[in-house]
Design an enzyme around this catalytic site. Structure first.
Site, short mmCIF file in Angstrom:
data_model
loop_
_atom_site.label_atom_id
_atom_site.label_comp_id
_atom_site.label_asym_id
_atom_site.label_seq_id
_atom_site.Cartn_x
_atom_site.Cartn_y
_atom_site.Cartn_z
N SER A 101 13.66 40.89 41.39
CA SER A 101 12.89 42.13 41.25
C SER A 101 11.69 42.04 42.18
O SER A 101 11.29 40.92 42.58
CB SER A 101 12.39 42.25 39.80
OG SER A 101 11.42 43.26 39.67
N TYR A 114 9.21 38.64 31.75
CA TYR A 114 10.06 39.20 32.82
C TYR A 114 9.62 38.64 34.17
O TYR A 114 10.45 38.20 34.98
CB TYR A 114 9.94 40.73 32.79
CG TYR A 114 10.85 41.47 33.74
CD1 TYR A 114 12.14 41.84 33.36
CD2 TYR A 114 10.43 41.83 35.01
CE1 TYR A 114 12.98 42.53 34.22
CE2 TYR A 114 11.25 42.53 35.88
CZ TYR A 114 12.53 42.89 35.48
OH TYR A 114 13.35 43.58 36.35
P1 NAD Z 1 20.59 48.25 32.57
O1 NAD Z 1 19.94 48.13 31.22
O2 NAD Z 1 21.11 49.57 33.02
O3 NAD Z 1 21.76 47.19 32.70
C1 NAD Z 1 21.63 45.91 32.17
C2 NAD Z 1 23.00 45.36 31.93
O4 NAD Z 1 22.83 44.06 31.36
C3 NAD Z 1 23.84 46.18 30.95
O5 NAD Z 1 25.20 46.20 31.39
C4 NAD Z 1 23.71 45.39 29.66
O6 NAD Z 1 24.83 45.56 28.82
C5 NAD Z 1 23.64 43.98 30.22
N1 NAD Z 1 23.06 43.01 29.30
C6 NAD Z 1 21.88 43.06 28.65
N2 NAD Z 1 21.76 41.99 27.84
C7 NAD Z 1 22.90 41.26 28.00
C8 NAD Z 1 23.37 40.03 27.44
N3 NAD Z 1 22.67 39.36 26.52
N4 NAD Z 1 24.58 39.59 27.82
C9 NAD Z 1 25.33 40.28 28.73
N5 NAD Z 1 24.93 41.43 29.30
C10 NAD Z 1 23.72 41.91 28.92
O7 NAD Z 1 19.51 47.66 33.59
P2 NAD Z 1 19.38 47.79 35.17
O8 NAD Z 1 18.19 48.63 35.40
O9 NAD Z 1 20.67 48.13 35.81
O10 NAD Z 1 18.97 46.28 35.53
C11 NAD Z 1 19.89 45.32 36.03
C12 NAD Z 1 19.13 44.15 36.65
O11 NAD Z 1 18.30 44.63 37.71
C13 NAD Z 1 18.19 43.44 35.66
O12 NAD Z 1 18.21 42.05 35.91
C14 NAD Z 1 16.83 44.02 36.02
O13 NAD Z 1 15.79 43.14 35.70
C15 NAD Z 1 16.97 44.22 37.51
N6 NAD Z 1 16.03 45.21 38.06
C16 NAD Z 1 16.07 46.52 37.67
C17 NAD Z 1 15.17 47.43 38.23
C18 NAD Z 1 15.18 48.91 37.86
O14 NAD Z 1 14.27 49.64 38.27
N7 NAD Z 1 16.16 49.41 37.15
C19 NAD Z 1 14.24 46.98 39.16
C20 NAD Z 1 14.22 45.64 39.52
C21 NAD Z 1 15.13 44.76 38.97
#
Ligand code: NAD
Length: 260
Positions: A142, A155
């Site tokens: 991130s 985080y």
């Molecule tokens: P999201 O909530 O849409 O997706 C998260 C996924 O992780 C889902 O499929 C969920 O089922 C799965 N998950 C959660 N806990 C779990 C567990 N214990 N075991 C297995 N699967 C699990 O989130 P996102 O926004 O797509 O984020 C995905 C990644 O990207 C994360 O690591 C997040 O930190 C990172 N990220 C997101 C953003 C953003 O703006 N959305 C920015 C920077 C980094």
């Protein structure tokens, strides 16, 4: 693409993980979708992705907060497809609170899912990658792996740790055909983020455009969200032959956030 590989993406039934799965399936790779929910919808998603791209896609339920489940996910991919060539560590959760009020169980869960899971899946996948002389590990960190914000201690600690794990793995695997890199997204328009917009509009008394620009994208100079397709494309690039000598680094997809 070069040739068909097996790609495992943790936390890939929604958001960024699903965007990455879509891109790797479009490249012709066999894909392992993962979440911990084990629902009819999860399996239907695998079938839909497989039909759309004409490649094999399976769903494996595994809770990334549990070390054994992380390692079993890799074993199941190897049992099904005979290899575990591309590993994308994407699963992640968030909790926001000041350090003194941060619940211990939330700290433990975030460190387990956002950081330790990448250690366990990598440990399980690396031996076969080394044996085959080809592998790609991509850790979804991130902008918060490079910078901090208040109230996100777990985080931010996990995401900074992920960059350390990335560099260490890259050094251990250098010259063996296996690379390890991180991607540092800024704000990405996932369904989770989209769902927050109406509440933010109400809380701030602002229209959608103002909330997005002045509240959500306050630190993102482009004033545009990154998209899951752009994240998928970045992973596809890291899995291509063009990226053979890219290892131990991070690519920011953040509209200029970390250039500030
Ligand atoms: P999201 O909530 O849409 O997706 C998260 C996924 O992780 C889902 O499929 C969920 O089922 C799965 N998950 C959660 N806990 C779990 C567990 N214990 N075991 C297995 N699967 C699990 O989130 P996102 O926004 O797509 O984020 C995905 C990644 O990207 C994360 O690591 C997040 O930190 C990172 N990220 C997101 C953003 C953003 O703006 N959305 C920015 C920077 C980094």
């Amino acid at each position: 693409m070069t040739d068909r590989k097996t790609a495992i993406i943790t936390g890939s039934t929604s958001g960024i993980g699903l965007g990455i799965a879509n891109s790797l399936a479009a490249d012709g790779h066999a894909v392992v979708l993962n979440s911990f929910t084990d629902s009819y919808e999860d399996r239907a998603l695998a079938t839909e992705l497989s039909k759309r791209h004409g490649t094999e896609v399976i769903y494996v339920s595994a809770d990334m907060s549990k070390a054994d489940a992380c390692r079993d996910l890799i074993s199941q991919a190897i049992e099904t497809f005979g290899s575990a060539d591309i590993l994308v560590n994407n699963a992640g959760i968030q909790h926001v609170a000041p350090i003194e009020d941060f619940p211990t169980e939330k700290w433990d869960a975030i460190i387990a899912i956002n950081l330790s899971s990448a250690f366990h899946t990598s440990a399980a996948a690396i031996p076969l990658m080394k044996e085959r002389g080809w592998g790609r590990i991509v850790n979804i960190a991130s902008a918060h792996g490079l910078t901090a914000s208040p109230f996100k201690s777990a985080y931010i600690s996990a995401k900074h740790g992920m960059l350390g794990l990335t560099k260490t793995a890259a050094l251990e695997l250098a010259g063996l055909g296996v690379t390890c890199n991180a991607i540092c997204p800024g704000y990405v328009l996932t369904p989770l983020v989209e769902a927050q917009i109406p509440d933010q509009m109400k809380a701030h008394g602002m229209d959608r455009e103002t909330v997005v620009r002045d509240v959500m994208l306050a630190r993102q100079p482009s004033k545009q969200f990154a998209t899951v397709e752009q994240l998928g494309g970045t992973v596809s690039f890291l899995c291509s032959a063009s990226a053979d000598q890219i290892t131990g680094t991070s690519i920011s997809v953040d509209g200029g956030w970390t250039a500030l």
